[in-house]
Enzyme design. Structure first.
Site, mmCIF file in Angstrom:
data_model
loop_
_atom_site.group_PDB
_atom_site.id
_atom_site.type_symbol
_atom_site.label_atom_id
_atom_site.label_comp_id
_atom_site.label_asym_id
_atom_site.label_seq_id
_atom_site.Cartn_x
_atom_site.Cartn_y
_atom_site.Cartn_z
ATOM 1 N N SER A 37 0.809 -1.221 0.000
ATOM 2 C CA SER A 37 0.000 0.000 0.000
ATOM 3 C C SER A 37 0.843 1.272 0.000
ATOM 4 O O SER A 37 0.350 2.334 -0.369
ATOM 5 C CB SER A 37 -0.931 0.025 1.209
ATOM 6 O OG SER A 37 -0.172 -0.101 2.400
ATOM 7 N N ASP A 346 -4.116 7.272 8.237
ATOM 8 C CA ASP A 346 -5.207 6.392 8.675
ATOM 9 C C ASP A 346 -4.758 5.315 9.664
ATOM 10 O O ASP A 346 -5.469 4.342 9.873
ATOM 11 C CB ASP A 346 -5.847 5.729 7.448
ATOM 12 C CG ASP A 346 -4.825 4.926 6.641
ATOM 13 O OD1 ASP A 346 -3.644 4.853 7.061
ATOM 14 O OD2 ASP A 346 -5.198 4.376 5.591
ATOM 15 N N HIS A 349 -0.918 4.324 6.937
ATOM 16 C CA HIS A 349 -0.271 5.021 5.816
ATOM 17 C C HIS A 349 0.056 6.472 6.151
ATOM 18 O O HIS A 349 -0.614 7.085 6.975
ATOM 19 C CB HIS A 349 -1.194 4.953 4.595
ATOM 20 C CG HIS A 349 -1.642 3.557 4.298
ATOM 21 N ND1 HIS A 349 -2.904 3.098 4.590
ATOM 22 C CD2 HIS A 349 -0.949 2.508 3.806
ATOM 23 C CE1 HIS A 349 -2.975 1.814 4.268
ATOM 24 N NE2 HIS A 349 -1.806 1.428 3.794
#
Ligand SMILES: *[C@@H]1O[C@H](CO)[C@@H](O)[C@H](O)[C@H]1NC(C)=O
Ligand SMILES: *[C@@H]1O[C@H](CO)[C@@H](O)[C@H](O)[C@H]1NC(C)=O
Ligand SMILES: *[C@@H]1O[C@H](CO)[C@@H](O)[C@H](O)[C@H]1NC(C)=O
Length: 381
Positions: A37, A346, A349
């Site tokens: 991610s 979040d 990240h």
């Protein structure tokens, strides 16, 4: 190595920046990215559902396949090389691969996972799968370009791009966290790091066998400073450092990184016609968390988008999380007003502001081994 040849080696190393800087910028025609991610620009979203708003709020003004309020480090890399943002390979709609493709998906690990995304939270698109996708893309992009031409040609890379492209890697963080979340001890995770690194090296060699020559490899960040690790895996009070990060998890990330750095040294020896740059993302992210005030950030560990608890993070109700109340879905995992003063978006990240700060430091080569700037990363030291 004998003392004499060691001295020559050290001397040669001191000359690196000058000799490299005297050469031409690489003009990479494409970027092919592999990762998780930290560099997913739409892969997981295409297959398992779009990263919902408020993701994308600061830049794309809507969901853009990224787990971030805006752009990722890979976006800034592409932009600074004069290339468009990378389309996710898995994105069938509106994708343009003329200047590269992104095989990363959120939750990806180097080693294949034995459990489903539902069970473990980790992506089935591990690094070997990303390689398979690349292998297929490499061939089919040329077949389609040559056979169908016309409309497809400007959407696909030229054959020559594969040998001249920059191949970027940012993966490994989830190999560490997947062990913790399966209740393994730090020692048990440490024991399988060599397997992870072997698999990583194997796949870099496979990419090389397909024509890749220029590799830009990020090490892994301080996972012990991420709210989702801090919240889910509390450690004893003496195991937090002065900035609130969990020392055992950061130690392990550094163990991984030392191994990765050695693996890159071995790859350089095994692939004498390749240029491999190792980039110390860990130091930058740790510096950002620990010295956040100096860099204009107010919150190092508190997430911008989330809800509840010490870190504004709740694993059951995260960023974009909704709760059914009086027959209506109400957004609970809301974003903060000013993401630009938060390091973390979040819980997992980094924010766009943090990513931009990180990118500004890596592009110069100051955090790289060898210490050469991004646009020179085709030159072997
Ligand atoms: C694909 O991207 C390239 C580079 O930005 C651009 O020149 C080209 O027009 C795009 N192709 C289409 C069909 O959008
Ligand atoms: C998955 O299972 C295989 C076979 O038991 C094992 O070797 C491998 O380490 C497992 N992978 C992970 C990520 O645990
Ligand atoms: C890990 O341990 C916790 C607490 O004992 C338990 O609730 C959880 O189910 C365990 N997770 C796994 C994957 O075994």
């Amino acid at each position: 190595m004998e003392c004499h040849s060691l001295m020559i080696a050290v001397f040669a190393l001191l000359l690196v920046p000058h000799s490299v800087l005297a050469r031409k910028p690489c003009n990479f025609p494409a970027v092919f990215n592999f990762g998780d991610s930290n560099s997913d620009t739409g892969g997981l979203s295409a297959v398992f559902g779009q990263a919902p708003p408020p993701n994308g709020m600061s830049y794309f003004h809507g969901p853009a396949g990224r787990y971030c309020d805006g752009r990722l480090v890979i976006d800034f890399i592409a932009q600074s090389l004069g290339l468009p943002y990378l389309s996710a390979y898995l994105n069938a709609l509106g994708a343009n691969f003329s200047h590269g493709a992104n095989f990363a998906t959120a939750g990806s690990t180097v080693r294949p996972q034995n459990r489903t995304l539902q069970q473990s939270g980790f992506s089935p698109i591990s690094l070997d799968v990303q390689y398979n996708e690349f292998y297929d893309f490499r061939r089919r992009s040329q077949t389609v370009r040559n056979r169908l031409g016309g409309f497809f040609k400007p959407l696909l890379p030229k054959e020559t791009s594969f040998g001249q492209a920059l191949y970027t890697f940012d993966i490994g963080q989830n190999d560490l966290t997947s062990g913790y979340f399966a209740n393994m001890t730090v020692e048990q995770v440490r024991d399988y790091i060599p397997q992870v690194l072997d698999q990583f090296s194997t796949i870099v060699k496979w990419v090389h066998s397909q024509g890749g020559r220029f590799f830009w490899i990020h090490n892994t960040g301080p996972v012990g400073c991420l709210p989702y690790v801090l919240d889910r895996m509390p450690v004893s009070p003496s195991d937090y450092d002065q900035y609130g990060c969990a020392i055992p998890f950061n130690d392990l990330a550094q163990t991984f990184n030392r191994g990765l750095k050695d693996a890159v040294v071995e790859l350089r020896a095994a692939l004498p016609d390749a240029a491999l740059t190792y980039v110390d993302i860990y130091s930058l992210k740790y510096d950002l968390v620990s010295q956040h005030k100096k860099y204009g950030f107010e919150f190092p560990l508190r997430t911008c988008c989330g809800h509840g608890g010490k870190y504004n993070f709740n694993v059951k109700l995260g960023c974009a999380g909704k709760k059914r109340m009086n027959g209506k879905d109400v957004l609970i995992g809301k974003a903060c007003e000013k993401p630009e003063v938060y390091v973390n978006w979040d819980g997992v990240h980094y924010t766009q502001a943090a990513n931009k700060w990180i990118f500004n430091h890596i592009k110069t080569g100051a955090y790289s081994d060898p210490p050469i700037p991004l646009e020179m990363a085709c030159h072997r030291a």
